[in-house]
Design a protein around this motif. Structure first.
Motif, PDB file in Angstrom:
ATOM      1  N   LEU A 126       0.841  -1.191   0.000  1.00  0.00           N
ATOM      2  CA  LEU A 126       0.000   0.000   0.000  1.00  0.00           C
ATOM      3  C   LEU A 126       0.883   1.250   0.000  1.00  0.00           C
ATOM      4  O   LEU A 126       1.921   1.281   0.660  1.00  0.00           O
ATOM      5  CB  LEU A 126      -0.887   0.038   1.250  1.00  0.00           C
ATOM      6  N   GLY A 127       0.441   2.268  -0.725  1.00  0.00           N
ATOM      7  CA  GLY A 127       1.167   3.536  -0.732  1.00  0.00           C
ATOM      8  C   GLY A 127       0.221   4.686  -0.987  1.00  0.00           C
ATOM      9  O   GLY A 127      -0.711   4.565  -1.787  1.00  0.00           O
ATOM     10  N   ASN A 161       1.298  11.812   4.078  1.00  0.00           N
ATOM     11  CA  ASN A 161       2.009  11.401   2.878  1.00  0.00           C
ATOM     12  C   ASN A 161       2.660  10.026   3.008  1.00  0.00           C
ATOM     13  O   ASN A 161       3.655   9.732   2.352  1.00  0.00           O
ATOM     14  CB  ASN A 161       3.058  12.458   2.507  1.00  0.00           C
ATOM     15  N   ASP A 162       2.101   9.200   3.840  1.00  0.00           N
ATOM     16  CA  ASP A 162       2.425   7.784   3.898  1.00  0.00           C
ATOM     17  C   ASP A 162       1.240   7.080   4.542  1.00  0.00           C
ATOM     18  O   ASP A 162       0.378   7.721   5.147  1.00  0.00           O
ATOM     19  CB  ASP A 162       3.727   7.519   4.677  1.00  0.00           C
ATOM     20  N   VAL A 163       1.188   5.769   4.422  1.00  0.00           N
ATOM     21  CA  VAL A 163       0.006   5.026   4.853  1.00  0.00           C
ATOM     22  C   VAL A 163      -0.203   5.117   6.360  1.00  0.00           C
ATOM     23  O   VAL A 163      -1.325   5.338   6.835  1.00  0.00           O
ATOM     24  CB  VAL A 163       0.095   3.554   4.399  1.00  0.00           C
ATOM     25  N   LYS A 164       0.865   4.961   7.138  1.00  0.00           N
ATOM     26  CA  LYS A 164       0.708   4.977   8.597  1.00  0.00           C
ATOM     27  C   LYS A 164       0.200   6.331   9.091  1.00  0.00           C
ATOM     28  O   LYS A 164      -0.730   6.402   9.906  1.00  0.00           O
ATOM     29  CB  LYS A 164       2.021   4.638   9.296  1.00  0.00           C
ATOM     30  N   THR A 165       0.799   7.416   8.602  1.00  0.00           N
ATOM     31  CA  THR A 165       0.362   8.749   9.027  1.00  0.00           C
ATOM     32  C   THR A 165      -1.083   8.995   8.628  1.00  0.00           C
ATOM     33  O   THR A 165      -1.883   9.527   9.413  1.00  0.00           O
ATOM     34  CB  THR A 165       1.267   9.826   8.412  1.00  0.00           C
ATOM     35  N   MET A 166      -1.427   8.620   7.389  1.00  0.00           N
ATOM     36  CA  MET A 166      -2.804   8.780   6.917  1.00  0.00           C
ATOM     37  C   MET A 166      -3.771   8.040   7.824  1.00  0.00           C
ATOM     38  O   MET A 166      -4.778   8.603   8.281  1.00  0.00           O
ATOM     39  CB  MET A 166      -2.917   8.267   5.475  1.00  0.00           C
ATOM     40  N   TRP A 167      -3.485   6.786   8.135  1.00  0.00           N
ATOM     41  CA  TRP A 167      -4.390   5.968   8.950  1.00  0.00           C
ATOM     42  C   TRP A 167      -4.491   6.507  10.377  1.00  0.00           C
ATOM     43  O   TRP A 167      -5.591   6.616  10.918  1.00  0.00           O
ATOM     44  CB  TRP A 167      -3.930   4.520   8.948  1.00  0.00           C
ATOM     45  N   ASP A 168      -3.366   6.861  10.956  1.00  0.00           N
ATOM     46  CA  ASP A 168      -3.380   7.395  12.323  1.00  0.00           C
ATOM     47  C   ASP A 168      -4.220   8.667  12.398  1.00  0.00           C
ATOM     48  O   ASP A 168      -5.018   8.859  13.339  1.00  0.00           O
ATOM     49  CB  ASP A 168      -1.958   7.682  12.814  1.00  0.00           C
ATOM     50  N   LYS A 228       6.058   3.956  -5.404  1.00  0.00           N
ATOM     51  CA  LYS A 228       7.326   3.610  -4.763  1.00  0.00           C
ATOM     52  C   LYS A 228       7.091   3.107  -3.345  1.00  0.00           C
ATOM     53  O   LYS A 228       7.661   2.086  -2.927  1.00  0.00           O
ATOM     54  CB  LYS A 228       8.266   4.812  -4.747  1.00  0.00           C
ATOM     55  N   MET A 229       6.225   3.802  -2.594  1.00  0.00           N
ATOM     56  CA  MET A 229       5.941   3.370  -1.227  1.00  0.00           C
ATOM     57  C   MET A 229       5.246   2.004  -1.211  1.00  0.00           C
ATOM     58  O   MET A 229       5.538   1.159  -0.351  1.00  0.00           O
ATOM     59  CB  MET A 229       5.085   4.420  -0.520  1.00  0.00           C
ATOM     60  N   LEU A 276      -7.302  -1.458   5.464  1.00  0.00           N
ATOM     61  CA  LEU A 276      -6.780  -1.241   6.815  1.00  0.00           C
ATOM     62  C   LEU A 276      -7.857  -1.422   7.873  1.00  0.00           C
ATOM     63  O   LEU A 276      -7.555  -1.810   9.010  1.00  0.00           O
ATOM     64  CB  LEU A 276      -6.152   0.147   6.922  1.00  0.00           C
ATOM     65  N   SER A 277      -9.110  -1.175   7.505  1.00  0.00           N
ATOM     66  CA  SER A 277     -10.191  -1.438   8.464  1.00  0.00           C
ATOM     67  C   SER A 277     -10.263  -2.933   8.779  1.00  0.00           C
ATOM     68  O   SER A 277     -10.563  -3.322   9.911  1.00  0.00           O
ATOM     69  CB  SER A 277     -11.526  -0.933   7.918  1.00  0.00           C
ATOM     70  N   ILE A 278      -9.967  -3.758   7.784  1.00  0.00           N
ATOM     71  CA  ILE A 278      -9.919  -5.207   7.999  1.00  0.00           C
ATOM     72  C   ILE A 278      -8.696  -5.584   8.826  1.00  0.00           C
ATOM     73  O   ILE A 278      -8.794  -6.356   9.790  1.00  0.00           O
ATOM     74  CB  ILE A 278      -9.891  -5.942   6.636  1.00  0.00           C
ATOM     75  N   LYS A 279      -7.547  -5.030   8.467  1.00  0.00           N
ATOM     76  CA  LYS A 279      -6.307  -5.371   9.164  1.00  0.00           C
ATOM     77  C   LYS A 279      -6.372  -5.007  10.645  1.00  0.00           C
ATOM     78  O   LYS A 279      -5.934  -5.783  11.512  1.00  0.00           O
ATOM     79  CB  LYS A 279      -5.129  -4.646   8.511  1.00  0.00           C
ATOM     80  N   HIS A 280      -6.943  -3.827  10.954  1.00  0.00           N
ATOM     81  CA  HIS A 280      -6.923  -3.328  12.333  1.00  0.00           C
ATOM     82  C   HIS A 280      -8.242  -3.550  13.072  1.00  0.00           C
ATOM     83  O   HIS A 280      -8.341  -3.208  14.253  1.00  0.00           O
ATOM     84  CB  HIS A 280      -6.586  -1.833  12.326  1.00  0.00           C
TER      85      HIS A 280
END
Length: 411
Positions: A11-12, A19-26, A83-84, A355-359
């Motif tokens: 995922l990117g 500007n990255d998946v973790k920051t977006m989700w948090d 790239k991410m 990510l809703s499934i993952k978390h």
């Protein structure tokens, strides 16, 4: 023909809330709103004063500066997110797999900012001052083309242009490429950079965008006082591959993609079909493709644009397909925080659904204050909900009567 199983391994994203998946989700789970005063156009010239712009995006972090100057922003966003996603999937496209690795990235309007800039040069200074890179910077397929060139993917290379359904249709089309055996790996999603004078003027003339000047209430899907969408920008990219390929590489697996539906309203260029009839058929197609009953769906990431007819008719479509279960599943529109990324919306929202499934967390619909009797489902209001999420559906609906739905399930 036996269907090959397809999983998500990378995922990117670059988005208005990170500007990255973790920051977006948090930020999403924290209810952070990525909407603010528009800076890319003069707000004094438009009734809409807000946008969901990227913050602190530097293309040099992802690509050569010289190459970046030859790309419209939407293409830069696609390369960065790709790239991410490739890094996340721990995937290097070697000569051994290049021919079986494809790219399918959608964009609703492509390089409109480049078009606007170069047309002004043409008017002010004549034909000779128009950039030789004008056409390849503008055309919507160039995100897919540049990602292929940058990372060496030599398989099928395509772009779906279905307005605000472009990202979702692209992921679904890429899924089918792998499922039928024409590729083993696909880089797919959507990218858009539409915040410019012409796009703002066009959507303002249509009265499609909100005139609310409060960033914290401007995008309020399903709320009775909603009055239009907030324009956003960015990209959401997924790595899809066969289960066999993922297992052979020992790749991380986020979820399995199992269903795709795509329909046309045959009704109106901008208004959805009455009662959400076309959207309902897309959702049913996705369920049929996944060989799944509607009662299996736990969460729907709605198209939910915060416009009068979309939210009402999408709600009606969900009721049509899911019947009593429509009131038991969780549903939210994350556009309340990200704004509407147009052709990139489906890419970002597919990531959010995965990510809703993952978390096991359903993200909220923020800014919701006043219930609407026409919108009476469980919209996961204002706070995230921690609950088991085994199956998620993501919906996108576009001008021209395009409807697309994807189904992801826990692997």
């Amino acid at each position: 023909m036996t269907k090959r199983r397809v999983v998500v391994t990378g995922l990117g994203t670059v988005s208005p809330i990170g500007n990255d998946v973790k920051t977006m989700w948090d930020n999403l789970i924290a209810g952070e709103v990525g909407i603010g005063p528009v800076t890319k156009v003069n707000p004094d010239e438009f009734p809409t004063k807000l946008a969901a712009e990227l913050k602190d995006f530097d293309p040099a972090n992802y690509m050569d500066k010289k190459e970046a100057r030859r790309m419209d922003l939407f293409t830069q966003y696609a390369v960065a997110a790709s790239k991410m996603a490739l890094d996340d999937a721990k995937l290097e496209i070697t000569d051994e797999i290049a021919d079986r690795t494809g790219v399918w990235i959608g964009s609703g309007i492509g390089g409109m900012t480049t078009y606007e800039e170069q047309f002004r040069k043409f008017l002010d200074k004549g034909q000779r001052r128009v950039s030789p890179f004008f056409v390849p910077m503008m055309i919507p397929d160039m995100a897919s083309g540049q990602v292929s060139i940058t990372f060496g993917a030599k398989g099928i290379n395509s772009c779906t242009v279905t307005a605000c359904a472009s990202g979702t249709n692209s992921i679904g089309d890429a899924f089918k490429v792998i499922e039928r055996g024409d590729a083993d790996i696909m880089i797919t999603g959507g990218a858009e950079s539409p915040i410019n004078n012409m796009a703002f003027a066009g959507f303002s003339s249509m009265k499609a965008m909100t005139t609310n000047e409060d960033p914290n209430t401007a995008s309020r899907p399903f709320d009775k006082n909603r009055d239009g969408f907030i324009m956003g920008e960015g990209a959401g990219i997924l790595i899809l591959e066969t289960l066999e390929s993922a297992e052979k590489r020992g790749a991380p697996i986020y979820a399995e993609i199992t269903g795709y539906g795509s329909t046309g309203d045959a009704h109106h260029i901008t208004a959805p079909a009455p009662d959400g009839e076309g959207a309902a058929r897309a959702m049913q197609q996705a369920l049929n493709d996944a060989e799944m009953e509607g009662t299996s769906v736990d969460y729907i990431n709605a198209h939910g644009t915060s416009t009068e007819y979309n939210d009402k008719f999408e709600t009606m479509a969900v009721k049509t397909i899911f019947k009593d279960h429509a009131y038991k599943l969780g549903m939210s529109s994350t556009k309340s925080m990200t704004g509407h990324l147009l052709g990139a919306a489906g890419g970002l929202e597919a990531i959010i659904s995965i990510l809703s499934i993952k978390h096991n967390i359903m993200p909220p619909t923020t800014n919701y204050e006043t219930p609407d009797e026409d919108c009476d489902l469980d919209y996961v209001i204002n706070s995230p909900r921690e609950t088991e999420v085994n199956v998620a559906m993501s919906n996108s609906l576009g001008f021209g009567g395009h409807n697309a739905s994807l189904i992801f399930k826990k692997y």
